[in-house]
Motif scaffolding. Structure first.
Motif, short mmCIF file in Angstrom:
data_model
loop_
_atom_site.label_atom_id
_atom_site.label_comp_id
_atom_site.label_asym_id
_atom_site.label_seq_id
_atom_site.Cartn_x
_atom_site.Cartn_y
_atom_site.Cartn_z
N LYS A 32 0.84 -1.21 0.00
CA LYS A 32 0.00 0.00 0.00
C LYS A 32 0.87 1.26 0.00
CE LYS A 32 -3.39 2.88 1.36
NZ LYS A 32 -4.48 3.29 0.51
N LYS A 63 -8.91 -6.20 -4.68
CA LYS A 63 -9.66 -5.15 -3.99
C LYS A 63 -9.25 -3.76 -4.47
CE LYS A 63 -11.76 -2.99 -0.58
NZ LYS A 63 -13.03 -2.97 -0.03
N MET A 64 -7.95 -3.59 -4.73
CA MET A 64 -7.44 -2.28 -5.12
C MET A 64 -7.59 -2.03 -6.62
SD MET A 64 -6.23 -0.90 -2.31
CE MET A 64 -4.95 0.28 -2.71
N MET B 1 -12.69 -2.88 -7.19
CA MET B 1 -13.72 -2.82 -6.14
C MET B 1 -13.70 -1.45 -5.48
SD MET B 1 -14.17 -6.22 -3.86
CE MET B 1 -13.16 -7.45 -4.69
N ASP B 2 -14.84 -1.06 -4.98
CA ASP B 2 -14.94 0.27 -4.40
C ASP B 2 -14.49 0.26 -2.95
OD1 ASP B 2 -15.95 1.32 -6.71
OD2 ASP B 2 -18.01 0.78 -6.18
N THR B 3 -14.19 1.46 -2.49
CA THR B 3 -13.89 1.64 -1.07
C THR B 3 -15.15 1.37 -0.26
OG1 THR B 3 -12.18 3.26 -1.48
CG2 THR B 3 -13.30 3.38 0.65
N THR B 4 -14.99 0.61 0.77
CA THR B 4 -16.11 0.37 1.66
C THR B 4 -15.68 0.75 3.06
OG1 THR B 4 -15.38 -1.92 1.78
CG2 THR B 4 -17.22 -1.45 0.34
N LYS B 6 -15.42 -0.16 7.18
CA LYS B 6 -15.42 -1.22 8.19
C LYS B 6 -15.50 -0.53 9.55
CE LYS B 6 -13.99 -4.35 5.02
NZ LYS B 6 -14.91 -4.03 3.90
N ASN B 26 -5.75 -2.27 10.33
CA ASN B 26 -4.65 -1.85 9.46
C ASN B 26 -4.74 -2.51 8.10
OD1 ASN B 26 -2.49 0.03 10.54
ND2 ASN B 26 -2.83 -1.29 12.31
N GLY B 27 -5.12 -3.79 8.08
CA GLY B 27 -5.28 -4.50 6.81
C GLY B 27 -6.36 -3.85 5.97
N ALA B 29 -7.46 -0.76 6.10
CA ALA B 29 -7.02 0.56 5.64
C ALA B 29 -6.04 0.42 4.49
CB ALA B 29 -6.39 1.35 6.79
N ALA B 30 -5.20 -0.62 4.54
CA ALA B 30 -4.25 -0.85 3.45
C ALA B 30 -4.97 -1.24 2.16
CB ALA B 30 -3.24 -1.92 3.83
N MET B 31 -6.20 -1.72 2.30
CA MET B 31 -7.01 -2.05 1.12
C MET B 31 -7.94 -0.90 0.76
SD MET B 31 -7.67 -6.03 2.06
CE MET B 31 -7.99 -6.82 0.49
N ASP B 32 -7.60 0.28 1.22
CA ASP B 32 -8.33 1.51 0.90
C ASP B 32 -9.72 1.59 1.51
OD1 ASP B 32 -6.52 3.08 -0.30
OD2 ASP B 32 -7.24 2.83 -2.35
N ASP B 33 -9.99 0.80 2.50
CA ASP B 33 -11.26 0.94 3.20
C ASP B 33 -11.17 2.07 4.20
OD1 ASP B 33 -12.66 -1.05 1.94
OD2 ASP B 33 -12.03 -2.60 3.34
N GLU B 112 -1.33 6.65 11.18
CA GLU B 112 -0.70 7.05 9.92
C GLU B 112 -1.65 6.83 8.74
OE1 GLU B 112 3.10 5.16 8.34
OE2 GLU B 112 3.64 5.85 10.35
N GLN B 113 -2.38 5.73 8.81
CA GLN B 113 -3.28 5.38 7.69
C GLN B 113 -4.63 6.10 7.78
OE1 GLN B 113 -2.97 1.59 5.57
NE2 GLN B 113 -2.70 0.66 7.58
#
Lengths: 86, 159
Positions: A32, A63-64, B1-4, B6, B26-27, B29-33, B112-113
């Motif tokens: 990321k 996903k990204m 896929m879109d941001t969702t 959590k 953290n996982g 957020a790293a996937m843009d959620d 940070e994320q």
């Protein structure tokens, strides 16, 4: 759709991310952090030792919205490749 | 896929459960959620500063609670095999050996994320925890704020 090891080795790499030695969620966090520095259509190579990365990086790529290209194990660590699509 | 979105409610102050919550957060957020973590009751202890903070206007009972509850991620107990505090130290040693991020690092990474961390003001009042005893970068709110975020989320965990 994954690519054969020889084809992976022949890819032009835009960025290498060394996540060796980190455990979940380290490799994903590293991916990321680094993907921003990769141009669209560029290939990012992730080096990892955590075997879960074999499943997690494809999931992250999906996903990204990036294309996971494949992986191979070499000299005790993993090489994983993805193409940035957007 | 879109941001969702959590949402995670962290009710527990057990070291292992707090670890799990921050790894998932953290996982995601790293996937843009977008991630909201809502800290209530014992979960608030994960956000305490490690040092003693002088506070005023606490009742004797609140003072006693503050003294008995762990101050921050370094003092949390394990949910199993705590062994009067030796368990978490052994667990942390094993985590270092396996290069797993420490809880402190996971919390720093969450900030940070841009993970939204919300401290439940009602629990803070009950247990006598003041904002100045908790780490920076928190929001202070109640159940309605959490529920609004949960409405937009496709995953909600209670840990």
């Amino acid at each position: 759709m994954t690519v054969a090891t020889e084809e992976l080795k022949a890819l032009a790499i835009a960025k290498v991310v060394d996540a060796r030695g980190t455990s979940c969620p380290g490799p994903i966090l590293a991916a990321k952090k680094s993907i921003g520095g990769v141009p669209v259509d560029g290939v990012m190579e992730v080096l990892a030792t955590d075997s879960g990365t074999l499943k997690d990086l494809p999931a992250w790529s999906k996903k990204m919205g990036h294309e996971f290209l494949g992986s191979f194990d070499d000299a005790g660590y993993l090489h994983l490749y993805l193409r940035k699509l957007k | 896929m879109d941001t969702t979105r959590k949402t995670i409610i962290l009710f527990s102050g057990d070291f292992d459960k707090v670890m799990a919550a921050f790894i998932i957060a953290n996982g995601a957020a790293a996937m843009d959620d977008e991630v909201t973590m809502f800290f209530t009751f014992w979960g608030l202890n994960a956000l305490r500063r490690p040092e003693k903070i002088a506070t005023s206007r606490k009742s004797p009972l609140q003072k006693a609670f503050g003294a008995m509850m762990p101050r921050g991620p370094g003092r949390l107990a394990l949910s199993h095999m705590n062994f009067a505090g030796a368990g978490p130290k052994l667990m942390q040693r094993m985590m270092r050996q396996q290069n797993v991020m420490s809880l402190e690092e996971l919390i720093a990474s969450a900030r940070e994320q841009g993970i939204k961390m919300v401290a439940c003001t009602m629990s803070m009042d009950i247990m006598g925890l003041r904002a100045e005893e908790l780490i920076d970068g928190l929001e202070f709110a109640g159940v309605a704020s959490y529920l609004v975020d949960a409405d937009e989320a496709n995953v909600n965990l209670f840990i």
